[in-house]
Structure formats: structure tokens, C-alpha cells
Design a protein around this motif. Sequence first.
Motif, PDB file in Angstrom:
ATOM      1  N   ARG A  21       0.832  -1.199   0.000  1.00  0.00           N
ATOM      2  CA  ARG A  21       0.000   0.000   0.000  1.00  0.00           C
ATOM      3  C   ARG A  21       0.877   1.264   0.000  1.00  0.00           C
ATOM      4  O   ARG A  21       1.618   1.504   0.955  1.00  0.00           O
ATOM      5  N   GLU A  22       0.793   2.060  -1.036  1.00  0.00           N
ATOM      6  CA  GLU A  22       1.538   3.324  -1.125  1.00  0.00           C
ATOM      7  C   GLU A  22       2.901   3.240  -0.423  1.00  0.00           C
ATOM      8  O   GLU A  22       3.146   3.933   0.561  1.00  0.00           O
ATOM      9  N   PRO A  23       3.793   2.383  -0.942  1.00  0.00           N
ATOM     10  CA  PRO A  23       5.068   2.158  -0.256  1.00  0.00           C
ATOM     11  C   PRO A  23       5.915   3.417  -0.084  1.00  0.00           C
ATOM     12  O   PRO A  23       6.721   3.502   0.842  1.00  0.00           O
ATOM     13  N   GLU A  24       5.675   4.412  -0.959  1.00  0.00           N
ATOM     14  CA  GLU A  24       6.447   5.669  -0.831  1.00  0.00           C
ATOM     15  C   GLU A  24       6.047   6.416   0.447  1.00  0.00           C
ATOM     16  O   GLU A  24       6.812   7.223   0.966  1.00  0.00           O
ATOM     17  N   ILE A  25       4.864   6.114   0.972  1.00  0.00           N
ATOM     18  CA  ILE A  25       4.413   6.742   2.228  1.00  0.00           C
ATOM     19  C   ILE A  25       4.622   5.798   3.407  1.00  0.00           C
ATOM     20  O   ILE A  25       5.109   6.199   4.465  1.00  0.00           O
ATOM     21  N   TYR A  26       4.249   4.535   3.207  1.00  0.00           N
ATOM     22  CA  TYR A  26       4.205   3.621   4.351  1.00  0.00           C
ATOM     23  C   TYR A  26       5.358   2.620   4.406  1.00  0.00           C
ATOM     24  O   TYR A  26       5.453   1.845   5.345  1.00  0.00           O
ATOM     25  N   GLY A  27       6.212   2.626   3.385  1.00  0.00           N
ATOM     26  CA  GLY A  27       7.340   1.698   3.392  1.00  0.00           C
ATOM     27  C   GLY A  27       6.941   0.311   2.886  1.00  0.00           C
ATOM     28  O   GLY A  27       5.810   0.094   2.440  1.00  0.00           O
ATOM     29  N   THR A  28       7.873  -0.619   2.961  1.00  0.00           N
ATOM     30  CA  THR A  28       7.631  -1.954   2.395  1.00  0.00           C
ATOM     31  C   THR A  28       7.487  -3.023   3.466  1.00  0.00           C
ATOM     32  O   THR A  28       7.259  -4.191   3.160  1.00  0.00           O
TER      33      THR A  28
END
Length: 150
Positions: A21-28
Motif C-alpha cells: 500500500r503506497e510504499p512511498e508513504i508507508y514503506g515496504t
Amino acid sequence: MGQSRHILVLHGPNLNLLGMREPEIYGTVTLGEIDAELSERAKSQDATVETFQSNHEGALIDRIHAARGKADGILINPAGLTHTSVALADALSAVALPAVEVHLSNLHRRESFRRRSYCAAACRGTISGLGARSYYLGLEALLEILSEKK
Ligand code: DQA
């Protein structure tokens, strides 16, 4: 001996999708990885965690009610419900267990609607913006608060 603490960890809506989910915000990092790390860290401090994720407000509220007399504290990422749910905040106040609110992202760097948290006033404090580390530091804080109570 005799001071083992039990922490209820609650994850709100959409956090089951962490990692994709939106890895640029929440990471991997995935929710499973966060839960496993929380369990490890709790164990090393003579504590246990019980983790629960739901996309449903009422299910989270029921879990908070059920924590009465069972858990010593609550670590919660209310996710989107942070900014909308009076009922979730009321449930936290009602059970009156020490609670810490955590967020992966920095709410103050995002849209203005994310700056308001209904839950915050029902919690001892909030940790936001440190990725998965927000959860680990939140657990640390909660365990310290509980040991002060003894
Ligand atoms: C979140 C921040 C919320 O604004 C958002 O709705 C989430 C996740 C976080 O951990 O950064 O779902 O709680």
C-alpha cells in the motif's frame, strides 16, 4: 516474576495491505513483520502482545471493550479512523487502560485533515512519522508507563 504485562496491539483499516500500500508513504514492511517484531521485543521484556487488525470500526471497539481486565495497555494505530472516529476515542476513554497512538507516516507532513486525531486525547501520547519504528518506540513507552505504575 509476577510482573508480566499483556499488551493489546490494534491496527485499523487498510493496514492489512502494508507492504504493497503506497510504499512511498508507508514503506515496504508488512503487518506480519511488524507484529512479529513486536512479539519479540515484548518477550525480551517479560511482556506479551496480542495483535488484531480490522477494517471495521465496531470490531476494533469490541476488541477494546474485551481488553478490560485482560490487557494492561493498548498500542493502537487507528489508521483512517484516527481522523473520524469519536466512537473509537470514546471506547479508549471508557476502558481507561494506558494507551499509546502510533502512525507510520508523519501526519504533520501530509494533508491538513490528518492533523486532527480524535484518539489522541484518549491516549497517553502519540508517535508519528518514524515508520515501523513508531510501533516499536510506542511499545517501549507503554511498557515503561506500566512499570512506573507498579
Ligand atoms: C496512518 C496515517 C493515517 O492518516 C492513514 O489514514 C493510515 C495510516 C499511518 O500509520 O501513518 O491509514 O495511521
